[in-house]
Design a protein around this motif. Structure first.
Motif, mmCIF file in Angstrom:
data_model
loop_
_atom_site.group_PDB
_atom_site.id
_atom_site.type_symbol
_atom_site.label_atom_id
_atom_site.label_comp_id
_atom_site.label_asym_id
_atom_site.label_seq_id
_atom_site.Cartn_x
_atom_site.Cartn_y
_atom_site.Cartn_z
ATOM 1 N N ARG A 235 4.186 -51.340 -46.924
ATOM 2 C CA ARG A 235 4.738 -50.283 -47.773
ATOM 3 C C ARG A 235 6.174 -50.618 -48.149
ATOM 4 O O ARG A 235 6.925 -51.160 -47.346
ATOM 5 C CB ARG A 235 4.683 -48.945 -47.054
ATOM 6 C CG ARG A 235 5.031 -47.765 -47.962
ATOM 7 C CD ARG A 235 4.616 -46.440 -47.351
ATOM 8 N NE ARG A 235 5.414 -46.037 -46.213
ATOM 9 C CZ ARG A 235 6.539 -45.316 -46.293
ATOM 10 N NH1 ARG A 235 6.985 -44.911 -47.449
ATOM 11 N NH2 ARG A 235 7.184 -44.998 -45.200
ATOM 12 N N VAL A 236 6.561 -50.286 -49.397
ATOM 13 C CA VAL A 236 7.914 -50.534 -49.891
ATOM 14 C C VAL A 236 8.665 -49.207 -49.968
ATOM 15 O O VAL A 236 8.117 -48.196 -50.414
ATOM 16 C CB VAL A 236 7.882 -51.216 -51.286
ATOM 17 C CG1 VAL A 236 9.280 -51.353 -51.854
ATOM 18 C CG2 VAL A 236 7.212 -52.580 -51.184
ATOM 19 N N THR A 237 9.917 -49.228 -49.515
ATOM 20 C CA THR A 237 10.777 -48.043 -49.569
ATOM 21 C C THR A 237 12.211 -48.491 -49.801
ATOM 22 O O THR A 237 12.496 -49.686 -49.850
ATOM 23 C CB THR A 237 10.649 -47.200 -48.276
ATOM 24 O OG1 THR A 237 11.289 -45.929 -48.474
ATOM 25 C CG2 THR A 237 11.270 -47.901 -47.076
ATOM 26 N N SER A 238 13.107 -47.528 -49.940
ATOM 27 C CA SER A 238 14.525 -47.880 -50.138
ATOM 28 C C SER A 238 15.337 -47.519 -48.901
ATOM 29 O O SER A 238 14.986 -46.609 -48.151
ATOM 30 C CB SER A 238 15.089 -47.186 -51.375
ATOM 31 O OG SER A 238 15.059 -45.789 -51.222
ATOM 32 N N ARG A 239 16.408 -48.259 -48.708
ATOM 33 C CA ARG A 239 17.358 -48.029 -47.616
ATOM 34 C C ARG A 239 18.757 -48.052 -48.210
ATOM 35 O O ARG A 239 19.111 -48.956 -48.963
ATOM 36 C CB ARG A 239 17.268 -49.123 -46.545
ATOM 37 C CG ARG A 239 15.932 -49.239 -45.864
ATOM 38 C CD ARG A 239 15.764 -48.156 -44.830
ATOM 39 N NE ARG A 239 14.624 -48.457 -43.973
ATOM 40 C CZ ARG A 239 13.735 -47.552 -43.611
ATOM 41 N NH1 ARG A 239 13.830 -46.317 -44.027
ATOM 42 N NH2 ARG A 239 12.742 -47.883 -42.822
ATOM 43 N N GLU B 22 10.457 -54.008 -47.576
ATOM 44 C CA GLU B 22 9.041 -53.938 -47.228
ATOM 45 C C GLU B 22 8.950 -53.625 -45.743
ATOM 46 O O GLU B 22 9.508 -54.331 -44.902
ATOM 47 C CB GLU B 22 8.345 -55.264 -47.538
ATOM 48 C CG GLU B 22 6.863 -55.219 -47.242
ATOM 49 C CD GLU B 22 6.161 -56.538 -47.539
ATOM 50 O OE1 GLU B 22 4.946 -56.611 -47.291
ATOM 51 O OE2 GLU B 22 6.825 -57.499 -47.991
ATOM 52 N N LEU B 23 8.228 -52.549 -45.432
ATOM 53 C CA LEU B 23 8.048 -52.123 -44.046
ATOM 54 C C LEU B 23 6.881 -52.868 -43.412
ATOM 55 O O LEU B 23 6.045 -53.434 -44.130
ATOM 56 C CB LEU B 23 7.762 -50.622 -44.012
ATOM 57 C CG LEU B 23 8.818 -49.706 -44.624
ATOM 58 C CD1 LEU B 23 8.319 -48.266 -44.636
ATOM 59 C CD2 LEU B 23 10.123 -49.816 -43.866
ATOM 60 N N GLN C 231 15.731 -52.345 -51.548
ATOM 61 C CA GLN C 231 14.293 -52.119 -51.517
ATOM 62 C C GLN C 231 13.767 -53.007 -50.397
ATOM 63 O O GLN C 231 14.047 -54.213 -50.368
ATOM 64 C CB GLN C 231 13.643 -52.493 -52.861
ATOM 65 C CG GLN C 231 14.084 -51.601 -54.008
ATOM 66 C CD GLN C 231 13.782 -50.136 -53.761
ATOM 67 O OE1 GLN C 231 12.660 -49.766 -53.407
ATOM 68 N NE2 GLN C 231 14.800 -49.299 -53.911
ATOM 69 N N THR D 66 13.968 -57.398 -46.782
ATOM 70 C CA THR D 66 14.672 -56.941 -47.978
ATOM 71 C C THR D 66 14.108 -57.655 -49.200
ATOM 72 O O THR D 66 14.054 -58.884 -49.248
ATOM 73 C CB THR D 66 16.187 -57.205 -47.854
ATOM 74 O OG1 THR D 66 16.671 -56.522 -46.696
ATOM 75 C CG2 THR D 66 16.934 -56.717 -49.084
ATOM 76 N N GLU E 271 11.956 -55.263 -41.031
ATOM 77 C CA GLU E 271 11.835 -54.977 -42.456
ATOM 78 C C GLU E 271 12.321 -56.182 -43.247
ATOM 79 O O GLU E 271 13.246 -56.869 -42.831
ATOM 80 C CB GLU E 271 12.679 -53.756 -42.834
ATOM 81 C CG GLU E 271 12.255 -52.501 -42.125
ATOM 82 C CD GLU E 271 13.145 -51.314 -42.430
ATOM 83 O OE1 GLU E 271 12.816 -50.224 -41.933
ATOM 84 O OE2 GLU E 271 14.154 -51.449 -43.150
#
Length: 180
Positions: free
Chosen positions: A32-36, A27-28, A25, A7, A5
């Motif tokens: 796709r973008v998601t939060s961790r 990027e996978l 935030q 950051t 991933e």
């Protein structure tokens, strides 16, 4: 395929004495973008201190679990210290012993799903009395336990601390203590 991933941004929600809480935030793979959520934790040490057929454990109240925990001596690496220096200091503060030899026996991540906390594990031998003042916010009871009892204490749930269990099994695998 690369499953890492990337950051994209970091928001620090909290800064504390030993940890910070971040929301990143990322990027996978595939875009796709998601939060961790991530706990950024100071490095720590934990020490297996054995004298003869006994091991030194400490009992202290741990606020996060709301209970007393029986564990090996441990502590946070302070600014300017190496893990080895921290281990030497911690056993003097917590069990009033100095080690003739401190050997690093491994490193573990405690909860890598949400935290970067790394604990450096040490084996201490050649113990002799030597006390440093304890931290003013720690209230510790030292217990010298026969090594022959620690395995049943783990099996019975008396010892539940992960770093303690991992360090003891690691020492048994290395042949430094007997597994019963």
């Amino acid at each position: 395929m690369d499953f890492g991933e990337r950051t994209l941004s970091t928001e620090v929600l909290y800064r504390g004495k030993v940890l910070d809480l971040h929301v990143d935030q990322v990027e996978l793979p595939g875009g796709r973008v998601t939060s961790r959520e991530a706990v950024r934790h100071s490095p720590a040490v934990a020490i297996v201190a054995v004298e003869g057929n006994d091991i030194y454990l400490v009992r202290q109240f741990r606020h996060a679990v709301g209970d007393f925990i029986l564990e090996i001596p441990a502590g946070i690496v302070e600014s300017g210290e190496t893990p080895l220096q921290t281990a030497a200091r911690e056993i003097q503060e917590e069990i009033a012993m100095k080690a003739e030899n401190l050997e690093e026996i491994g490193r573990i991540y405690t909860s890598p799903g949400f935290s970067d906390e790394e604990i450096v594990l040490f084996w201490a031998e050649g113990l002799s009395p030597s006390r440093l003042p304890a931290d003013d916010d720690e209230f510790i009871q030292v217990e010298k336990v026969p090594l022959s009892q620690v395995w049943s204490m783990i099996d019975d749930g008396v010892i539940k601390d992960g770093k303690t269990i991992v360090a003891l099994y690691r020492m048994a695998l290395k042949g430094k203590i007997a597994y019963h």
